[in-house]
Design a protein around this motif. Structure first.
Motif, PDB file in Angstrom:
ATOM      1  N   UNK A   1      80.179  16.827  46.769  1.00 45.04           N
ATOM      2  CA  UNK A   1      81.276  17.700  46.337  1.00 45.04           C
ATOM      3  C   UNK A   1      81.849  17.145  45.037  1.00 45.04           C
ATOM      4  N   UNK A   2      82.085  18.021  44.068  1.00 47.95           N
ATOM      5  CA  UNK A   2      82.670  17.609  42.782  1.00 47.95           C
ATOM      6  C   UNK A   2      83.841  18.518  42.453  1.00 47.95           C
ATOM      7  N   UNK A   3      84.871  17.937  41.852  1.00 47.56           N
ATOM      8  CA  UNK A   3      86.086  18.671  41.503  1.00 47.56           C
ATOM      9  C   UNK A   3      86.267  18.721  39.996  1.00 47.56           C
ATOM     10  N   UNK A   4      86.514  19.925  39.477  1.00 45.11           N
ATOM     11  CA  UNK A   4      86.942  20.123  38.087  1.00 45.11           C
ATOM     12  C   UNK A   4      88.436  20.423  38.159  1.00 45.11           C
ATOM     13  N   UNK A   5      89.295  19.434  37.896  1.00 45.92           N
ATOM     14  CA  UNK A   5      90.725  19.624  38.149  1.00 45.92           C
ATOM     15  C   UNK A   5      91.422  20.418  37.055  1.00 45.92           C
ATOM     16  N   UNK A   6      92.530  21.010  37.436  1.00 44.66           N
ATOM     17  CA  UNK A   6      93.418  21.602  36.425  1.00 44.66           C
ATOM     18  C   UNK A   6      93.912  20.473  35.528  1.00 44.66           C
ATOM     19  N   UNK A   7      93.922  20.688  34.214  1.00 44.28           N
ATOM     20  CA  UNK A   7      94.312  19.632  33.293  1.00 44.28           C
ATOM     21  C   UNK A   7      93.153  18.814  32.781  1.00 44.28           C
ATOM     22  N   UNK A   8      91.969  19.003  33.398  1.00 48.77           N
ATOM     23  CA  UNK A   8      90.672  18.506  32.922  1.00 48.77           C
ATOM     24  C   UNK A   8      90.444  17.020  33.116  1.00 48.77           C
ATOM     25  N   UNK A   9      91.371  16.151  32.771  1.00 45.35           N
ATOM     26  CA  UNK A   9      91.172  14.727  33.034  1.00 45.35           C
ATOM     27  C   UNK A   9      90.097  14.073  32.190  1.00 45.35           C
ATOM     28  N   UNK A  10      89.901  14.573  30.966  1.00 49.72           N
ATOM     29  CA  UNK A  10      88.930  13.953  30.053  1.00 49.72           C
ATOM     30  C   UNK A  10      89.445  12.589  29.613  1.00 49.72           C
ATOM     31  N   UNK A  11      88.537  11.615  29.478  1.00 52.70           N
ATOM     32  CA  UNK A  11      88.909  10.291  28.977  1.00 52.70           C
ATOM     33  C   UNK A  11      88.881  10.341  27.449  1.00 52.70           C
TER      34      UNK A  11
ATOM     35  N   UNK B   1      81.219  16.910  35.999  1.00 55.55           N
ATOM     36  CA  UNK B   1      81.086  17.177  37.432  1.00 55.55           C
ATOM     37  C   UNK B   1      79.637  17.465  37.799  1.00 55.55           C
ATOM     38  N   UNK B   2      78.945  18.221  36.952  1.00 48.81           N
ATOM     39  CA  UNK B   2      77.545  18.542  37.234  1.00 48.81           C
ATOM     40  C   UNK B   2      76.653  17.310  37.159  1.00 48.81           C
ATOM     41  N   UNK B   3      77.036  16.322  36.370  1.00 49.65           N
ATOM     42  CA  UNK B   3      76.231  15.108  36.250  1.00 49.65           C
ATOM     43  C   UNK B   3      76.166  14.323  37.569  1.00 49.65           C
ATOM     44  N   UNK B   4      77.034  14.653  38.525  1.00 51.84           N
ATOM     45  CA  UNK B   4      76.949  14.035  39.852  1.00 51.84           C
ATOM     46  C   UNK B   4      75.943  14.777  40.734  1.00 51.84           C
ATOM     47  N   UNK B   5      75.332  15.834  40.183  1.00 53.82           N
ATOM     48  CA  UNK B   5      74.370  16.662  40.916  1.00 53.82           C
ATOM     49  C   UNK B   5      74.934  17.121  42.259  1.00 53.82           C
ATOM     50  N   UNK B   6      76.064  17.850  42.214  1.00 51.02           N
ATOM     51  CA  UNK B   6      76.737  18.257  43.448  1.00 51.02           C
ATOM     52  C   UNK B   6      76.052  19.444  44.124  1.00 51.02           C
ATOM     53  N   UNK B   7      76.376  19.629  45.372  1.00 48.42           N
ATOM     54  CA  UNK B   7      75.988  20.834  46.101  1.00 48.42           C
ATOM     55  C   UNK B   7      77.134  21.830  46.158  1.00 48.42           C
ATOM     56  N   UNK B   8      78.355  21.337  45.943  1.00 50.88           N
ATOM     57  CA  UNK B   8      79.554  22.187  45.922  1.00 50.88           C
ATOM     58  C   UNK B   8      80.440  21.756  44.772  1.00 50.88           C
ATOM     59  N   UNK B   9      80.840  22.737  43.961  1.00 49.30           N
ATOM     60  CA  UNK B   9      81.702  22.492  42.809  1.00 49.30           C
ATOM     61  C   UNK B   9      83.025  23.219  43.038  1.00 49.30           C
ATOM     62  N   UNK B  10      84.123  22.474  43.011  1.00 48.21           N
ATOM     63  CA  UNK B  10      85.466  23.029  43.136  1.00 48.21           C
ATOM     64  C   UNK B  10      86.079  23.081  41.741  1.00 48.21           C
ATOM     65  N   UNK B  11      86.437  24.268  41.268  1.00 51.93           N
ATOM     66  CA  UNK B  11      86.915  24.425  39.892  1.00 51.93           C
ATOM     67  C   UNK B  11      88.311  25.036  39.902  1.00 51.93           C
ATOM     68  N   UNK B  12      89.280  24.286  39.399  1.00 54.47           N
ATOM     69  CA  UNK B  12      90.673  24.743  39.380  1.00 54.47           C
ATOM     70  C   UNK B  12      91.024  25.273  37.991  1.00 54.47           C
ATOM     71  N   UNK B  13      91.479  26.526  37.941  1.00 51.99           N
ATOM     72  CA  UNK B  13      91.862  27.195  36.679  1.00 51.99           C
ATOM     73  C   UNK B  13      90.725  27.094  35.663  1.00 51.99           C
TER      74      UNK B  13
END
Length: 236
Positions: free
Chosen positions: A81-91, A150-162
């Motif tokens: 499972x991978x999360x794309x959070x609201x606010x993005x969280x880019x380093x 998030x895709x680089x973790x090769x997820x089976x489920x992607x949670x995308x907020x906003x």
């Protein structure tokens, strides 16, 4: 379709405030679900709870049929499972390549569908800016980077907020196109966004939240047949 993730009677709390009230939700493998509702109805909390980021919760969460109640976010991530959070969280201090590489790992079954070249193929803008720092990217480019990471973790489920909040229309179109590619690859997605029309065009199901409870769960066409529900809970 086979169930990937199931939530049963899910409740979540922030302190004494209860945000989610008895959520029952099943996400099938490869399914694309739109999670909709007005602001403050519990959409972000639901994503965070599924990811293990809300410690105060009750009910059952099953991932691949296994109970993940009490599991830490990193353990849930390792299970696909991978999360794309609201606010993005880019380093901001890291380059595009560094932001992507830091997340790279094979999927739960050892597959590595999503690699650095594949992400650059998906997002040519990121390829052009591969040496730029995260803080040098536009909002749209940061969203592409967060999805790519998030895709680089090769997820089976992607949670995308906003998914497209605050993005220019052309950039938003690129994000919607990307979600189509992700779906074609068999990755399940649970997507939060305010663009009801675009969500209706891509989603297998629409899940409508109101005051932390599901008031509709079904096909976009079925929801479109209930204008009173749309007006009451979305204002559309």
């Amino acid at each position: 379709m086979t169930a990937l993730l199931q939530a049963e009677r899910l409740e979540a709390f922030y302190g004494a405030s209860q945000i989610l009230h008895g959520i029952d939700l099943t996400i099938a493998r490869g399914e694309q679900i739109a999670l909709i509702g007005r602001n403050g109805m519990g959409k972000t909390t639901l994503l965070r709870t599924l990811m293990g980021l809300v410690p105060s919760c009750r009910g059952q969460r099953l991932l691949h049929g296994d109970n993940i109640a009490g599991a830490q976010p990193d353990a849930i991530a390792r299970r696909g499972v991978a999360l794309v959070p609201e606010g993005r969280g880019v380093f901001g201090a890291l380059t595009v390549v560094e932001n992507l590489i830091m997340a790279a790992r094979p999927g739960r079954d050892g597959r590595a569908t999503w690699t650095l070249p594949r992400i650059f193929e998906l997002f040519p803008r990121l390829a052009e800016r591969r040496g730029h720092g995260g803080h040098q990217l536009s909002g749209g480019e940061q969203q592409m980077l967060t999805i790519g990471r998030a895709l680089m973790t090769n997820p089976e489920l992607l949670l995308i907020d906003e998914a497209t909040e605050g993005l220019a229309p052309l950039v938003a179109q690129e994000i919607w196109r990307t979600l189509g590619v992700i779906r074609h690859e068999g990755v399940a997605t649970l997507v939060v966004d305010k663009d009801f029309r675009s969500l209706s065009a891509i989603a297998d199901r629409m899940v409508l939240l109101a005051k932390g409870a599901i008031v509709f769960d079904g096909a976009p066409a079925k929801l479109a047949e209930q204008p009173e529900l749309l007006e009451r809970h979305l204002g559309v």
